[in-house]
Scaffold this motif. Structure first.
Motif, PDB file in Angstrom:
ATOM      1  N   HIS A  76     -82.615  57.034  -3.172  1.00 14.25           N
ATOM      2  CA  HIS A  76     -82.738  55.819  -2.366  1.00 14.25           C
ATOM      3  C   HIS A  76     -82.313  56.084  -0.929  1.00 14.25           C
ATOM      4  CE1 HIS A  76     -81.915  54.042  -6.537  1.00 14.25           C
ATOM      5  NE2 HIS A  76     -83.203  53.897  -6.305  1.00 14.25           N
ATOM      6  N   VAL A  77     -81.248  56.863  -0.757  1.00  8.92           N
ATOM      7  CA  VAL A  77     -80.789  57.197   0.590  1.00  8.92           C
ATOM      8  C   VAL A  77     -81.865  57.985   1.331  1.00  8.92           C
ATOM      9  CG1 VAL A  77     -79.120  58.558   1.909  1.00  8.92           C
ATOM     10  CG2 VAL A  77     -78.340  57.089   0.035  1.00  8.92           C
ATOM     11  N   LYS A  78     -82.480  58.957   0.673  1.00  7.28           N
ATOM     12  CA  LYS A  78     -83.537  59.743   1.312  1.00  7.28           C
ATOM     13  C   LYS A  78     -84.714  58.862   1.716  1.00  7.28           C
ATOM     14  CE  LYS A  78     -82.723  64.262  -0.824  1.00  7.28           C
ATOM     15  NZ  LYS A  78     -83.315  65.319  -1.686  1.00  7.28           N
ATOM     16  N   ALA A  79     -85.096  57.949   0.826  1.00  7.95           N
ATOM     17  CA  ALA A  79     -86.230  57.079   1.127  1.00  7.95           C
ATOM     18  C   ALA A  79     -85.935  56.152   2.292  1.00  7.95           C
ATOM     19  CB  ALA A  79     -86.606  56.266  -0.114  1.00  7.95           C
ATOM     20  N   VAL A  80     -84.741  55.560   2.301  1.00  9.28           N
ATOM     21  CA  VAL A  80     -84.373  54.621   3.366  1.00  9.28           C
ATOM     22  C   VAL A  80     -84.187  55.352   4.694  1.00  9.28           C
ATOM     23  CG1 VAL A  80     -82.498  53.146   4.193  1.00  9.28           C
ATOM     24  CG2 VAL A  80     -83.416  52.828   1.884  1.00  9.28           C
ATOM     25  N   ALA A  81     -83.622  56.545   4.645  1.00 13.95           N
ATOM     26  CA  ALA A  81     -83.356  57.278   5.879  1.00 13.95           C
ATOM     27  C   ALA A  81     -84.591  57.985   6.423  1.00 13.95           C
ATOM     28  CB  ALA A  81     -82.243  58.292   5.654  1.00 13.95           C
ATOM     29  N   LEU A  82     -85.386  58.590   5.526  1.00 19.81           N
ATOM     30  CA  LEU A  82     -86.431  59.507   5.976  1.00 19.81           C
ATOM     31  C   LEU A  82     -87.844  59.098   5.588  1.00 19.81           C
ATOM     32  CD1 LEU A  82     -84.625  62.834   4.954  1.00 19.81           C
ATOM     33  CD2 LEU A  82     -84.519  61.649   7.164  1.00 19.81           C
ATOM     34  N   GLY A  83     -87.993  58.094   4.738  1.00 22.79           N
ATOM     35  CA  GLY A  83     -89.312  57.726   4.235  1.00 22.79           C
ATOM     36  C   GLY A  83     -90.097  56.852   5.190  1.00 22.79           C
ATOM     37  N   ASP A  84     -91.260  56.387   4.700  1.00 21.47           N
ATOM     38  CA  ASP A  84     -92.082  55.469   5.483  1.00 21.47           C
ATOM     39  C   ASP A  84     -91.277  54.212   5.811  1.00 21.47           C
ATOM     40  OD1 ASP A  84     -94.175  57.231   5.255  1.00 21.47           O
ATOM     41  OD2 ASP A  84     -95.111  56.198   3.557  1.00 21.47           O
ATOM     42  N   ASP A  85     -91.337  53.778   7.054  1.00 28.47           N
ATOM     43  CA  ASP A  85     -90.560  52.629   7.532  1.00 28.47           C
ATOM     44  C   ASP A  85     -89.063  52.855   7.376  1.00 28.47           C
ATOM     45  OD1 ASP A  85     -92.700  51.039   8.402  1.00 28.47           O
ATOM     46  OD2 ASP A  85     -93.065  50.293   6.378  1.00 28.47           O
ATOM     47  N   GLY A  86     -88.649  54.131   7.364  1.00 28.19           N
ATOM     48  CA  GLY A  86     -87.244  54.471   7.219  1.00 28.19           C
ATOM     49  C   GLY A  86     -86.515  54.491   8.550  1.00 28.19           C
ATOM     50  N   ILE A  87     -85.232  54.753   8.480  1.00 32.26           N
ATOM     51  CA  ILE A  87     -84.388  54.786   9.672  1.00 32.26           C
ATOM     52  C   ILE A  87     -84.936  55.744  10.716  1.00 32.26           C
ATOM     53  CG2 ILE A  87     -82.105  55.510  10.505  1.00 32.26           C
ATOM     54  CD1 ILE A  87     -80.977  54.360   7.834  1.00 32.26           C
ATOM     55  N   VAL A  88     -85.456  56.883  10.282  1.00 34.35           N
ATOM     56  CA  VAL A  88     -85.964  57.886  11.221  1.00 34.35           C
ATOM     57  C   VAL A  88     -87.071  57.317  12.100  1.00 34.35           C
ATOM     58  CG1 VAL A  88     -87.703  58.839   9.633  1.00 34.35           C
ATOM     59  CG2 VAL A  88     -86.675  60.310  11.404  1.00 34.35           C
ATOM     60  N   GLU A  89     -87.820  56.340  11.583  1.00 33.49           N
ATOM     61  CA  GLU A  89     -88.911  55.762  12.371  1.00 33.49           C
ATOM     62  C   GLU A  89     -88.410  54.732  13.380  1.00 33.49           C
ATOM     63  OE1 GLU A  89     -92.192  54.449  10.008  1.00 33.49           O
ATOM     64  OE2 GLU A  89     -92.472  56.397   9.060  1.00 33.49           O
ATOM     65  N   GLY A  90     -87.162  54.315  13.225  1.00 33.63           N
ATOM     66  CA  GLY A  90     -86.567  53.409  14.210  1.00 33.63           C
ATOM     67  C   GLY A  90     -85.527  54.108  15.058  1.00 33.63           C
ATOM     68  N   ALA A  91     -85.524  55.438  15.020  1.00 32.18           N
ATOM     69  CA  ALA A  91     -84.508  56.223  15.718  1.00 32.18           C
ATOM     70  C   ALA A  91     -84.602  56.031  17.230  1.00 32.18           C
ATOM     71  CB  ALA A  91     -84.665  57.703  15.375  1.00 32.18           C
ATOM     72  N   HIS A  92     -83.448  56.038  17.885  1.00 34.04           N
ATOM     73  CA  HIS A  92     -83.390  55.967  19.339  1.00 34.04           C
ATOM     74  C   HIS A  92     -82.107  56.648  19.801  1.00 34.04           C
ATOM     75  CE1 HIS A  92     -80.398  52.698  19.036  1.00 34.04           C
ATOM     76  NE2 HIS A  92     -81.158  52.209  18.067  1.00 34.04           N
ATOM     77  N   ASP A  93     -82.054  57.014  21.050  1.00 34.45           N
ATOM     78  CA  ASP A  93     -80.892  57.714  21.595  1.00 34.45           C
ATOM     79  C   ASP A  93     -79.629  56.892  21.379  1.00 34.45           C
ATOM     80  OD1 ASP A  93     -82.436  59.785  22.432  1.00 34.45           O
ATOM     81  OD2 ASP A  93     -82.586  59.120  24.521  1.00 34.45           O
ATOM     82  N   GLY A  94     -78.609  57.552  20.853  1.00 30.82           N
ATOM     83  CA  GLY A  94     -77.325  56.899  20.645  1.00 30.82           C
ATOM     84  C   GLY A  94     -77.149  56.255  19.291  1.00 30.82           C
ATOM     85  N   LEU A  95     -78.202  56.198  18.469  1.00 31.29           N
ATOM     86  CA  LEU A  95     -78.078  55.586  17.150  1.00 31.29           C
ATOM     87  C   LEU A  95     -77.162  56.425  16.260  1.00 31.29           C
ATOM     88  CD1 LEU A  95     -78.982  53.382  15.103  1.00 31.29           C
ATOM     89  CD2 LEU A  95     -80.853  54.926  14.447  1.00 31.29           C
ATOM     90  N   VAL A  96     -76.271  55.748  15.550  1.00 28.94           N
ATOM     91  CA  VAL A  96     -75.380  56.396  14.587  1.00 28.94           C
ATOM     92  C   VAL A  96     -75.714  55.857  13.203  1.00 28.94           C
ATOM     93  CG1 VAL A  96     -73.000  56.775  13.862  1.00 28.94           C
ATOM     94  CG2 VAL A  96     -73.550  56.597  16.305  1.00 28.94           C
ATOM     95  N   TYR A  97     -75.875  56.767  12.259  1.00 23.63           N
ATOM     96  CA  TYR A  97     -76.158  56.401  10.869  1.00 23.63           C
ATOM     97  C   TYR A  97     -74.952  56.742  10.008  1.00 23.63           C
ATOM     98  CZ  TYR A  97     -77.994  56.857   6.107  1.00 23.63           C
ATOM     99  OH  TYR A  97     -78.180  56.763   4.746  1.00 23.63           O
ATOM    100  N   VAL A  98     -74.453  55.749   9.271  1.00 19.30           N
ATOM    101  CA  VAL A  98     -73.296  55.931   8.394  1.00 19.30           C
ATOM    102  C   VAL A  98     -73.705  55.583   6.965  1.00 19.30           C
ATOM    103  CG1 VAL A  98     -70.919  55.277   7.910  1.00 19.30           C
ATOM    104  CG2 VAL A  98     -71.743  55.269  10.274  1.00 19.30           C
ATOM    105  N   ASP A  99     -73.645  56.569   6.083  1.00 20.15           N
ATOM    106  CA  ASP A  99     -73.961  56.303   4.682  1.00 20.15           C
ATOM    107  C   ASP A  99     -72.677  56.178   3.876  1.00 20.15           C
ATOM    108  OD1 ASP A  99     -75.512  56.044   2.290  1.00 20.15           O
ATOM    109  OD2 ASP A  99     -74.938  58.103   1.814  1.00 20.15           O
ATOM    110  N   MET A 100     -72.530  55.043   3.188  1.00 20.24           N
ATOM    111  CA  MET A 100     -71.336  54.778   2.393  1.00 20.24           C
ATOM    112  C   MET A 100     -71.619  54.911   0.897  1.00 20.24           C
ATOM    113  SD  MET A 100     -69.580  51.706   4.594  1.00 20.24           S
ATOM    114  CE  MET A 100     -67.904  52.378   4.500  1.00 20.24           C
TER     115      MET A 100
END
Length: 301
Positions: A76-100
């Motif tokens: 689920h983490v891989k899909a949300v972070a790296l998949g279609d419509d994932g975090i990587v597609e909304g990436a921008h300078d300065g973004l911090v990703y924290v996985d709990m």
């Protein structure tokens, strides 16, 4: 990309037992919160409290400075972070990703490597303290991060937990969390054995709990799960399926590093049996029922 003036805009993806409480604590602390989850009811409940909903993880990432996830499994983490419509597609300078979440070191390092290429700093920050700790903001947070932890994250961790410990580089928080859960699971099994032993020998299980409370056999598990185990009240604070998943991570990663886990392997097999019996949706303390089955004891739960 957010336009911030002072406090950061925070995103949260994964609004289950843990994530829901964590998100509410961020709202209560006054942060602008942007949320996403497949469970629309969970989203609506937070929107009613002041959060903003987005239709995807990418949309959340694009709108915030820091985005958290709290998800069941590594896939689920891989899909949300790296998949279609994932975090990587909304990436921008300065973004911090924290996985709990609890996903193991190899998964978060793989995610971190790909997000780093997109300019996103990744932090693993698994937690311990169960649902109560999430609700009351008293979690222990185990942080792994390459380089310095951004100050904004330190402030956010202070809202979500009562103690944050820097473990090392990215993935080190996951190592410590898996070790923690292996110890906790073994403690559940040990207490289960003791309860079965007492019952089979004719000693009151209540007297057993009273007798070891404060003695050398005392533990967090006894303090926080003992009464529930006596009552066979297995309403989940931490699903048995999640405990089984965490033990699988520990077994797999231990093999990678050449670490023997004689106790961990036995504990893993008992939780596997619990899962195969269809009890994974109960609290992890329900491993007691596996020991009771083995001893021929029958209880309602």
């Amino acid at each position: 990309m957010p336009e911030t003036h002072g406090e950061p805009v925070v995103g949260f993806i994964g609004l289950g037992i843990m994530g829901g409480h964590l998100s509410r604590n961020l709202l209560d602390a006054g942060y602008d919160l942007v949320v996403h989850d497949l469970d629309q009811d969970a989203v609506d409940a937070l929107v009613e409290q002041g959060a903003t909903a987005k239709e995807s993880a990418a949309a959340v990432a694009d709108a915030v400075d820091v985005v958290f996830t709290s998800l069941p499994k590594g896939e689920h983490v891989k899909a949300v972070a790296l998949g279609d419509d994932g975090i990587v597609e909304g990436a921008h300078d300065g973004l911090v990703y924290v996985d709990m979440s609890t996903v193991g070191p190899s998964t978060i390092r793989e995610v971190g490597e790909e997000l780093d290429a997109a300019g996103v700093k990744t932090i693993d920050a698994p937690v311990s303290g169960s649902e109560v700790g999430a609700r009351e903001g008293t979690l222990r947070i185990m942080v792994g991060c390459d380089g310095d932890v951004p100050a904004v994250c330190t402030d956010l961790f202070d809202v979500l937990g009562s103690r944050t410990v820097r473990m090392g580089g990215l993935g080190s928080g996951q190592v410590v969390k898996v070790c923690n859960n292996m110890i906790a699971a073994a403690s559940l099994v040990s207490l289960s054995e003791a309860l079965v032993f007492a019952e089979k020998s004719g000693v009151s299980r209540e007297k057993l709990i009273d007798g070891i409370d404060g003695a050398t056999g005392s533990s967090w598990v006894l303090d926080h799960r003992g009464e529930a185990m006596l009552d066979h009240d297995f309403e989940p604070g931490f699903f048995a399926s999640y405990q089984y998943k965490d033990l699988r991570i520990g077994i797999n990663d231990a093999q990678e590093y050449g670490v023997p886990l004689p106790l961990g392997s036995t504990t893993h097999e008992l939780f596997k049996s619990l899962e195969e019996k269809g009890r994974g949706d109960l609290d992890a303390a329900s491993v007691l029922t596996v020991l009771e089955d083995m001893a021929g004891l029958e209880h309602e739960y």
